[in-house]
Design a protein around this motif. Structure first.
Motif, short mmCIF file in Angstrom:
data_model
loop_
_atom_site.label_atom_id
_atom_site.label_comp_id
_atom_site.label_asym_id
_atom_site.label_seq_id
_atom_site.Cartn_x
_atom_site.Cartn_y
_atom_site.Cartn_z
N ASP A 52 0.86 -1.18 0.00
CA ASP A 52 0.00 0.00 0.00
C ASP A 52 0.90 1.23 0.00
OD1 ASP A 52 0.91 0.38 2.65
OD2 ASP A 52 -0.76 -0.78 3.46
N ASP A 53 0.38 2.39 0.36
CA ASP A 53 1.22 3.59 0.26
C ASP A 53 2.18 3.75 1.43
OD1 ASP A 53 -0.55 4.29 2.22
OD2 ASP A 53 -1.09 6.23 1.37
N THR A 54 2.18 2.79 2.37
CA THR A 54 3.16 2.82 3.45
C THR A 54 4.00 1.54 3.47
OG1 THR A 54 1.64 1.85 5.08
CG2 THR A 54 1.67 4.25 4.87
N LEU A 55 3.66 0.57 2.65
CA LEU A 55 4.34 -0.72 2.69
C LEU A 55 4.48 -1.25 1.27
CD1 LEU A 55 5.24 -3.13 4.68
CD2 LEU A 55 3.05 -4.12 4.04
N ALA A 56 5.71 -1.59 0.89
CA ALA A 56 5.93 -2.16 -0.43
C ALA A 56 5.52 -3.62 -0.42
CB ALA A 56 7.40 -2.04 -0.81
N ALA A 57 5.14 -4.13 -1.59
CA ALA A 57 4.81 -5.54 -1.70
C ALA A 57 6.03 -6.38 -1.33
CB ALA A 57 4.37 -5.86 -3.13
N THR A 58 5.80 -7.44 -0.56
CA THR A 58 6.89 -8.29 -0.10
C THR A 58 7.20 -9.35 -1.15
OG1 THR A 58 6.17 -8.01 2.18
CG2 THR A 58 7.62 -9.86 1.73
N PRO A 59 8.43 -9.36 -1.68
CA PRO A 59 8.79 -10.42 -2.61
C PRO A 59 8.93 -11.75 -1.87
CG PRO A 59 10.68 -9.01 -2.19
CD PRO A 59 9.52 -8.43 -1.44
N GLY A 60 8.91 -12.83 -2.61
CA GLY A 60 9.03 -14.13 -1.97
C GLY A 60 7.67 -14.75 -1.70
N ARG A 61 7.68 -15.81 -0.93
CA ARG A 61 6.45 -16.56 -0.67
C ARG A 61 5.90 -16.24 0.73
NH1 ARG A 61 6.59 -22.69 -1.56
NH2 ARG A 61 8.20 -22.62 0.03
N ILE A 62 4.58 -16.25 0.84
CA ILE A 62 3.91 -16.08 2.13
C ILE A 62 3.00 -17.29 2.31
CG2 ILE A 62 2.41 -14.62 3.52
CD1 ILE A 62 3.28 -12.36 1.46
N LEU A 63 3.30 -18.11 3.29
CA LEU A 63 2.59 -19.38 3.48
C LEU A 63 1.88 -19.40 4.82
CD1 LEU A 63 5.39 -21.80 2.21
CD2 LEU A 63 3.56 -20.76 0.89
N VAL A 64 0.66 -19.94 4.83
CA VAL A 64 -0.14 -20.07 6.05
C VAL A 64 -0.14 -21.53 6.49
CG1 VAL A 64 -2.41 -19.74 7.08
CG2 VAL A 64 -1.57 -18.11 5.38
N ASN A 65 0.28 -21.77 7.73
CA ASN A 65 0.32 -23.11 8.32
C ASN A 65 0.94 -24.15 7.38
OD1 ASN A 65 -0.93 -21.97 10.50
ND2 ASN A 65 -2.94 -22.87 10.12
N PRO A 66 2.17 -23.93 6.89
CA PRO A 66 2.77 -24.86 5.93
C PRO A 66 3.37 -26.08 6.64
CG PRO A 66 4.31 -23.12 6.40
CD PRO A 66 3.07 -22.81 7.21
N VAL A 67 3.81 -27.04 5.82
CA VAL A 67 4.48 -28.25 6.31
C VAL A 67 5.88 -28.28 5.70
CG1 VAL A 67 4.47 -30.77 6.29
CG2 VAL A 67 2.35 -29.52 6.67
N GLU A 68 6.84 -28.73 6.48
CA GLU A 68 8.22 -28.78 5.99
C GLU A 68 8.46 -30.04 5.17
OE1 GLU A 68 12.69 -27.94 7.75
OE2 GLU A 68 11.22 -28.91 9.05
N MET A 69 9.04 -29.84 3.98
CA MET A 69 9.44 -30.94 3.12
C MET A 69 10.95 -31.15 3.25
SD MET A 69 6.60 -31.76 1.50
CE MET A 69 5.25 -31.10 2.50
N LYS A 70 11.34 -32.43 3.27
CA LYS A 70 12.77 -32.76 3.35
C LYS A 70 13.13 -33.73 2.24
CE LYS A 70 13.30 -31.85 8.28
NZ LYS A 70 13.77 -32.36 9.59
N PRO A 71 14.42 -33.94 2.00
CA PRO A 71 14.80 -34.85 0.93
C PRO A 71 14.18 -36.24 1.10
CG PRO A 71 16.71 -33.60 1.65
CD PRO A 71 15.59 -33.28 2.60
N ASN A 72 13.65 -36.76 0.01
CA ASN A 72 13.02 -38.07 -0.01
C ASN A 72 14.09 -39.13 0.26
OD1 ASN A 72 11.69 -40.48 -0.72
ND2 ASN A 72 10.41 -39.41 -2.22
N LEU A 73 13.87 -39.94 1.30
CA LEU A 73 14.88 -40.94 1.68
C LEU A 73 15.04 -42.03 0.63
CD1 LEU A 73 14.03 -41.32 5.50
CD2 LEU A 73 15.84 -39.97 4.44
N SER A 74 14.08 -42.14 -0.29
CA SER A 74 14.16 -43.17 -1.33
C SER A 74 15.06 -42.76 -2.49
CB SER A 74 12.77 -43.49 -1.88
OG SER A 74 11.91 -43.93 -0.84
N VAL A 75 15.43 -41.47 -2.53
CA VAL A 75 16.24 -40.97 -3.64
C VAL A 75 17.70 -41.37 -3.43
CG1 VAL A 75 17.00 -38.93 -4.89
CG2 VAL A 75 14.67 -39.04 -3.98
N SER A 76 18.29 -41.96 -4.46
CA SER A 76 19.68 -42.43 -4.35
C SER A 76 20.66 -41.27 -4.45
CB SER A 76 19.96 -43.44 -5.45
OG SER A 76 19.92 -42.80 -6.72
#
Length: 864
Positions: A454-478
């Motif tokens: 708005d006129d006091t705050l610039a748009a925030t680049p990047g992602r904004i996530l609500v209640n996300p879940v953390e992903m980690k490397p798949n253990l099946s990947v060699s």
């Protein structure tokens, strides 16, 4: 500068200096006042950019082709003295050409007829208020009654000059140029003013428009994340010309890694009082962040570990008992937190009692370096102007209708603690915000405000996530699949005006500092000296002619015969003096870089005389060598030749020492990554294995919330081995089709945000390089080898469809050996069609095409 400017910072400084040069000339030639703005998202380094501009303003700068203004005077103005102090410290931290004595805080005792040239004066709103000692008289009420609108002309007691006198005298001195820099320019402006409203104008508007006989400051530069209010005020200002705005691309800031990639918002799943639950969760996040940063520092062998901070935001009239209960909850959940880890930044500035805890006050600008502070209690003051790079977690007790305060505070927390992205780990590139008193609907308004601004705050680049879940490397990947992933070539976006010689010398410095190549700087200079010697040998006649043109100044004298009323021209030649030679040498140094020019002059002089054996002869040889370099700079072919030689050596060293560079810490590797990017051509960089990534698990449409579909065989997954993703119809068909291909093992949805784990491809649109991030990578095993397919579903309705396709074709031209298939897929008349970019005839057709639709409709495309 002590810091190497990012490419977007360099561009912004160049554009700002162009405005300052034009405004200075217009003021001194015709007393025409000018103004312009610089807008950049929080964390872009606005103070660093200002420092570079001030260095050039006071001292000149060859890189920016900018001549110094010997009469330059800068007023840095904000509405907060503490913010000024923080800015002054940052300017000293960034600049090595502006002394601390040249940064003057204007105190109440200030009493001078004029400001001094080549200095920065820090002023704030309170210092210009009518009750300030800088403007106040002996009997203020009486003087105000007599003076009316002429208050700035009144004299305070025991003072020869008011601050308004000083400003006026500086403006009226023809040898001085007064520049006003408005920090956080959207504040203090109010509404646009006209001449008839001067008596009601704000202090900032008085500085811009003038008041009470004091003229407006000639050159005004507004700096802010949002400059709409400032620009409106300038457009309504009296007789002030507005210059082009300097706008920093937020995507380039995001690419730089200076700001965090992700904002994670935690809210209650149901309506109710979840204060205690989310406070405990906040304590868990602070503890996890602390452990993650400590582990990262240990892994990197870095003693400068980040000490995360929790910002605890409370209402303007907080309940001390409630705050005390929250602190007890945090300590119960995180008992390892030291007892004296809490401070506040309330306006009262005194010790506060919260429950059974006494909490001390700390000045906001000291929080970042005071690592003993682990929990900072704030109302709304810290949301306006303060940056907290180590603030990793926020818990807000503000009411649900206080979304403005939430969004403003988050804007202060987005700086990356190490001023760089942590490769592959989104946990360390994110900030957590817990909102126990917000419901889902109100949080959506917070997300909207962050994304749109708005006129006091610039748009925030990047992602904004609500209640996300953390992903980690798949253990099946060699391991072999990950090795194939990390070997894929990603590309950097070229930088405008990049100098290969500067890139080479920067690389040499880093190689020497890391002990990889001893005396790398001297070796680089020796190679370039030999290259210049060869150029002289092959262009002797041209250089001789140019050298003679440097040594003589020719001109014409007009001879007027008043009796015969005739005019004749008489030519003349004079030997050039040192000023002329120095000017020609400086022009050459801009092509060869000042550093190489200086060392080449010494190289040439040493071939003629020895400084130890015959100092006078050596000095003469130096002058002769400077003339030679000046002549070299006038030869048309020299710049392209010299740049090619420097680029060739830099590329060779990056390849030769690449394996050793890969073994360095992330901090050191980041230095080399920035050097790789210092090129006017796309450069290849390796991908980095992602160690953690956050993804949403639900999508909300109107009042209905549904779970996202999940997919198997992704390189990243949750605890159940699946990856949540919203795919459109094309993307879904591509994934389902590719997963059925023979040998398929895993797939990867390429992130659309910048980062070392996102494959980027450079393309040109409207004469500017941009980065395309293709959608999918698919991995297959065939004859014991891991093969990679790049498949990019491609929308044809957008204006950048063809430029992106041409960029992908150019990438395939160079890197097809790294992939089994490179395909672009698009829908034409309800059917998916594919172009195989590993085929030369397809690439040639793409490069010659005028639209993308005909390519996918023609015979070169196949049904997907």
């Amino acid at each position: 500068m002590k810091f190497t400017l990012k490419d977007y910072q360099r561009d912004a400084v160049r554009d700002a200096l162009d405005n300052l040069k034009w405004a200075r000339q217009a003021w001194h030639s015709g007393n025409r006042p000018h103004a312009f703005s610089l807008s950049a998202v929080t964390g872009a380094g606005k103070t660093v950019m200002a420092a570079a501009a001030f260095e050039a303003l006071f001292n000149g700068d060859d890189e920016f082709d900018f001549d110094a203004d010997p009469g330059a005077v800068v007023i840095w103005f904000s509405d907060d003295p503490s913010l000024n102090e923080q800015t002054r410290f940052r300017l000293m931290e960034a600049s090595d050409r502006i002394n601390h004595t040249d940064m003057v805080v204007v105190e109440n005792t200030f009493n001078r007829p004029k400001f001094n040239a080549r200095k920065i004066y820090f002023l704030n709103t309170q210092k210009l208020g009518k009750n300030s000692l800088l403007v106040r008289g002996h009997d203020q009420a009486e003087i105000e009654a007599k003076a009316g609108n002429l208050l700035p002309d009144t004299r305070p007691d025991l003072r020869a000059y008011t601050i308004w006198d000083t400003i006026q005298n500086t403006i009226e001195d023809p040898d001085l140029t007064l520049y006003l820099v408005l920090d956080e320019a959207h504040r203090g402006i109010g509404s646009p003013t006209t001449a008839s409203q001067n008596n009601k104008s704000t202090i900032v508007q008085r500085l811009i428009n003038g008041s009470g006989g004091v003229p407006g400051i000639p050159i005004v530069w507004g700096i802010s994340a949002t400059v709409e209010r400032f620009n409106r005020a300038i457009e309504g200002a009296v007789k002030r010309i507005k210059l082009p705005d300097v706008v920093v691309d937020s995507n380039k800031v995001q690419e730089s890694g200076l700001i965090k990639d992700t904002i994670l918002l935690d809210i209650p799943d149901d309506v109710g009082d979840f204060d205690t639950v989310l406070v405990r969760r906040g304590a868990d996040k602070l503890k996890a962040s602390t452990e993650a940063w400590a582990e990262y520092a240990k892994q990197q062998g870095d003693s400068r570990k980040v000490v995360p901070l929790m910002v605890f935001q409370v209402p303007n009239t907080p309940d001390p008992t409630e705050i005390g209960h929250a602190l007890d909850t945090i300590y119960a959940r995180y008992p390892d937190l030291p007892a004296g880890s809490v401070a506040h930044v309330f306006g009262e500035r005194t010790m506060q009692r919260f429950g059974n805890r006494d909490v001390v006050y700390i000045e906001p600008q000291r929080v970042q370096d005071s690592t003993w502070v682990r929990i900072l209690i704030a109302k709304d003051a810290i949301s306006t102007g303060w940056d907290c790079p180590r603030a990793e977690v926020m818990v807000s007790f503000r009411a649900a209708n206080d979304r403005t305060h939430i969004t403003q505070l988050l804007g202060r927390m987005v700086r990356s603690p190490l001023a760089r992205r942590i490769p592959g780990d989104e946990r360390l590139n994110a900030v957590d915000c817990l909102l126990p008193r917000f419901n889902r609907k109100t949080v959506e308004s917070v997300v909207d405000a962050l994304m749109s601004g708005d006129d006091t705050l610039a748009a925030t680049p990047g992602r904004i996530l609500v209640n996300p879940v953390e992903m980690k490397p798949n253990l099946s990947v060699s391991t072999t699949v990950w090795e194939a992933f990390e070997a894929l070539p990603s590309q950097t976006r070229p930088q405008r005006g990049a100098k290969p010689a500067k890139r080479l010398t920067a690389l040499a410095q880093e190689l020497a500092d890391d002990g990889i190549l001893e005396n790398a700087g001297s070796k680089a200079h020796a190679v370039l000296h030999a290259a210049l010697d060869r150029f002289q040998d092959s262009h002797q006649d041209k250089i001789k002619a140019k050298r003679e043109s440097v040594m003589t100044v020719d001109g014409k004298t007009v001879v007027a015969d008043l009796k015969g009323k005739a005019k004749t021209l008489e030519e003349f030649w004079e030997d050039a003096d040192m000023a002329v030679i120095d000017d020609a040498y400086r022009r050459a140094a801009r092509a060869l870089t000042p550093d190489i020019s200086r060392s080449y002059v010494e190289h040439l002089a040493n071939q003629v005389a020895s400084v130890e054996e015959d100092p006078e002869a050596f000095l003469e040889a130096i002058v002769e060598a400077r003339v030679t370099v000046a002549g070299l700079g006038l030869v048309t072919e020299i710049e392209a030749y010299f740049d090619a030689e420097a680029e060739s050596l830099a590329r060779a060293w990056l390849i030769r020492f690449g394996p050793q560079i890969k073994l360095l810490t992330d901090d050191r590797k980041e230095s080399y990554r920035q050097i790789v990017e210092m090129s006017n051509e796309p450069q290849d960089v390796d991908l980095v294995k992602p160690e953690a990534k956050f993804e949403p698990t639900t999508v909300r449409e109107k009042e209905q919330e549904t779970l996202l579909p999940t997919w198997k065989y992704h390189l990243l997954c949750d605890e159940k081995g699946v990856y949540p993703a919203v795919l459109n119809d094309w993307e879904r068909e591509v994934v389902e089709t590719e997963c059925k291909r023979k040998g398929f093992t895993f797939w990867y949805r390429n992130p659309q945000q910048p980062g070392q784990s996102s494959l980027g491809i450079a393309y040109i649109e409207a004469d500017q390089y941009r980065i395309l991030r293709p959608d999918f990578l698919f991995f297959a095993e065939e004859d014991g080898k891991v093969l990679v397919d790049l498949v990019d579903p491609h929308g044809l309705h957008l204006s950048d469809a063809l430029p992106k396709l041409q960029g992908l074709a150019q990438y395939a031209e160079t890197h097809s050996s790294s992939f089994r298939r490179i395909e672009s897929v698009a829908e034409v008349k309800g059917k998916l069609r594919a172009l195989d970019l590993t085929r030369m005839d397809v690439r040639q057709a793409i490069n010659a095409a005028t639209d993308a639709v005909s390519l996918f409709s023609g015979t070169l495309a196949n049904d997907y």
